[in-house]
Design a protein around this motif. Sequence first.
Motif, short mmCIF file in Angstrom:
data_model
loop_
_atom_site.label_atom_id
_atom_site.label_comp_id
_atom_site.label_asym_id
_atom_site.label_seq_id
_atom_site.Cartn_x
_atom_site.Cartn_y
_atom_site.Cartn_z
N GLY A 1 -43.83 53.14 8.52
CA GLY A 1 -42.75 53.76 9.29
C GLY A 1 -41.52 52.90 9.46
N ALA A 2 -41.51 51.72 8.83
CA ALA A 2 -40.35 50.83 8.95
C ALA A 2 -39.34 51.08 7.85
N ARG A 3 -38.13 50.61 8.08
CA ARG A 3 -37.13 50.59 7.03
C ARG A 3 -37.22 49.23 6.34
N TRP A 4 -37.40 49.26 5.04
CA TRP A 4 -37.57 48.02 4.30
C TRP A 4 -36.24 47.31 4.08
N VAL A 5 -36.20 46.03 4.40
CA VAL A 5 -35.06 45.17 4.12
C VAL A 5 -35.50 44.20 3.03
N GLU A 6 -34.89 44.30 1.86
CA GLU A 6 -35.35 43.52 0.71
C GLU A 6 -34.95 42.06 0.83
N LEU A 7 -35.95 41.20 0.72
CA LEU A 7 -35.72 39.77 0.60
C LEU A 7 -36.08 39.40 -0.83
N ASP A 8 -35.08 39.33 -1.66
CA ASP A 8 -35.29 39.14 -3.09
C ASP A 8 -35.24 37.66 -3.41
N HIS A 9 -36.40 37.01 -3.29
CA HIS A 9 -36.47 35.59 -3.58
C HIS A 9 -37.09 35.37 -4.95
N VAL B 1 -45.80 19.57 -1.74
CA VAL B 1 -45.09 20.19 -2.86
C VAL B 1 -45.03 21.70 -2.68
N PHE B 2 -46.14 22.30 -2.29
CA PHE B 2 -46.18 23.75 -2.10
C PHE B 2 -45.22 24.17 -0.97
N LEU B 3 -45.19 23.38 0.11
CA LEU B 3 -44.30 23.71 1.22
C LEU B 3 -42.83 23.57 0.82
N ARG B 4 -42.51 22.62 -0.04
CA ARG B 4 -41.13 22.49 -0.51
C ARG B 4 -40.73 23.72 -1.34
N HIS B 5 -41.68 24.23 -2.15
CA HIS B 5 -41.40 25.45 -2.90
C HIS B 5 -41.17 26.63 -1.94
N MET B 6 -42.01 26.72 -0.91
CA MET B 6 -41.87 27.79 0.06
C MET B 6 -40.55 27.66 0.81
N PHE B 7 -40.17 26.42 1.15
CA PHE B 7 -38.90 26.17 1.82
C PHE B 7 -37.74 26.68 0.96
N ALA B 8 -37.80 26.38 -0.34
CA ALA B 8 -36.73 26.81 -1.24
C ALA B 8 -36.62 28.32 -1.29
N ALA B 9 -37.77 29.01 -1.30
CA ALA B 9 -37.75 30.47 -1.33
C ALA B 9 -37.12 31.03 -0.07
N MET B 10 -37.49 30.47 1.09
CA MET B 10 -36.92 30.96 2.35
C MET B 10 -35.43 30.64 2.44
N ARG B 11 -35.07 29.47 1.99
CA ARG B 11 -33.65 29.08 2.04
C ARG B 11 -32.79 30.05 1.23
N SER B 12 -33.34 30.54 0.14
CA SER B 12 -32.56 31.44 -0.73
C SER B 12 -32.29 32.79 -0.08
N ILE C 1 -36.43 39.77 17.14
CA ILE C 1 -37.00 39.44 15.83
C ILE C 1 -38.46 39.08 16.02
N CYS C 2 -39.31 39.80 15.32
CA CYS C 2 -40.75 39.51 15.31
C CYS C 2 -41.06 38.87 13.96
N TYR C 3 -41.51 37.62 13.97
CA TYR C 3 -41.63 36.93 12.70
C TYR C 3 -43.00 36.30 12.51
N ASP C 4 -43.42 36.27 11.26
CA ASP C 4 -44.65 35.58 10.90
C ASP C 4 -44.47 34.08 11.13
N ALA C 5 -45.50 33.43 11.67
CA ALA C 5 -45.38 32.04 12.10
C ALA C 5 -44.98 31.09 10.97
N MET C 6 -45.27 31.44 9.71
CA MET C 6 -44.89 30.58 8.60
C MET C 6 -43.42 30.72 8.22
N ASN C 7 -42.75 31.71 8.78
CA ASN C 7 -41.39 32.04 8.36
C ASN C 7 -40.37 31.44 9.33
N TRP C 8 -40.17 30.14 9.20
CA TRP C 8 -39.31 29.40 10.10
C TRP C 8 -37.87 29.91 10.11
#
Length: 392
Positions: free
Chosen positions: A49-57, A76-87, A104-111
């Motif tokens: 039922g949500a409206r999708w907002v595309e995060l195209d990483h 190393v994995f966290l640096r890759h994840m950081f880069a994806a979020m930064r983009s 804003i309701c956010y997943d705990a990994m999504n700083w």
Amino acid sequence: MPKHLLFVALAGHGHVNPTLPLVQELVRRGHRVDYATSAEHSEAVISAGARWVELDHPMDAMGAPPREFGPGEIAVFLRHMFAAMRSVYPVLREHCVTESPDVICYDAMNWLARVLAEELGLPAVRCIPNLASNEVYSLFASFMDGHGDENPLAAALADDCAEFSAEHGVELDPANLLDVTEKLNLVFIPREFQPAGDTFDERFHFIGPSLGSREHDEPWSPADPDAPVLFISLGTVFNDRPEFYRTCIEAFGEGPYQVAMSVGGLDLAELGDIPPTIDVRPHFPQPAVLRNAAAFVSHAGMNSTMESLYYGVGLITVPQMPEQAANAGRVQELGLGEQLDAATVTAESLRAAVARVASDSAVRANLDRMRKVIRESGGAVRGVDVIEEYLR
């Protein structure tokens, strides 16, 4: 008064799926929900039922999940994840400025969502799909064993955080990037499953798991209604383990179970001959299978663990990474199943563990008790009650 909520979870079924029943309940009550995530989850969030907002990483920025889990590999994995979020940060910020969500309701990994809420002065709800951490219990403590006072993850991300802070004019402390307590934190497990659960204060609400429409979305029934069902799955991320699946075939190929085994995108040719008692597929509708299962051989991802306990199914855990090992340890500590070592598991040890878990009366009693606790934790309905009260 209806509110406008923005959910943010960049990737990962184990991070998105627990939030979808919340979305469904919020929409049912007349609220507007936007959900920012990758295309992989677009259909699921729209169906909720949500409206999708595309995060195209770029998916390759996330990197392949490591097969070893020392601090170096995790960093190393966290640096890759950081880069994806930064983009995707500029896209998410533009959406918030343009659409003006109330929270804003956010997943705990999504700083990135936490930082954005602080920057724009928006209230935030932190959604925790794993074991929670406080000053008494820390899920991340094992990452720092043997490093004294130095946090190797913070050191690995220090330069990235400094660059991001300079670029966007926000503060970003690498030492607590993934573990900042909000005024409202929703934890998708019951308090009784949480280590040191009684030490978490009123900011934490342990609402337990909810399945929402997933409980009935995809039907499945065993081919033989009289034979016990054994479900085997290593989840959706750390599942490239052909040697483990071959061990399962050796253990259960001759019965007595009818086995449903999920192997993701693995080439079935790597498994050799598959007996007729074992149904191998890339994906099974997990709730439907667990509803019929006598036992579950699992990686002990928290989503799978909670769904298994929701249906009162005993777990034989074979964790593939540290967070899963913490979940598996808790399952064994509470008498809800047994833990096996992925590096040493054999067909014999696997077969024996399944037999014990499926037949042990003490395990059965513990499962019945935990199932009752889960059903009384409130799930998505309680979660939305708490969110609405917070926003008032």
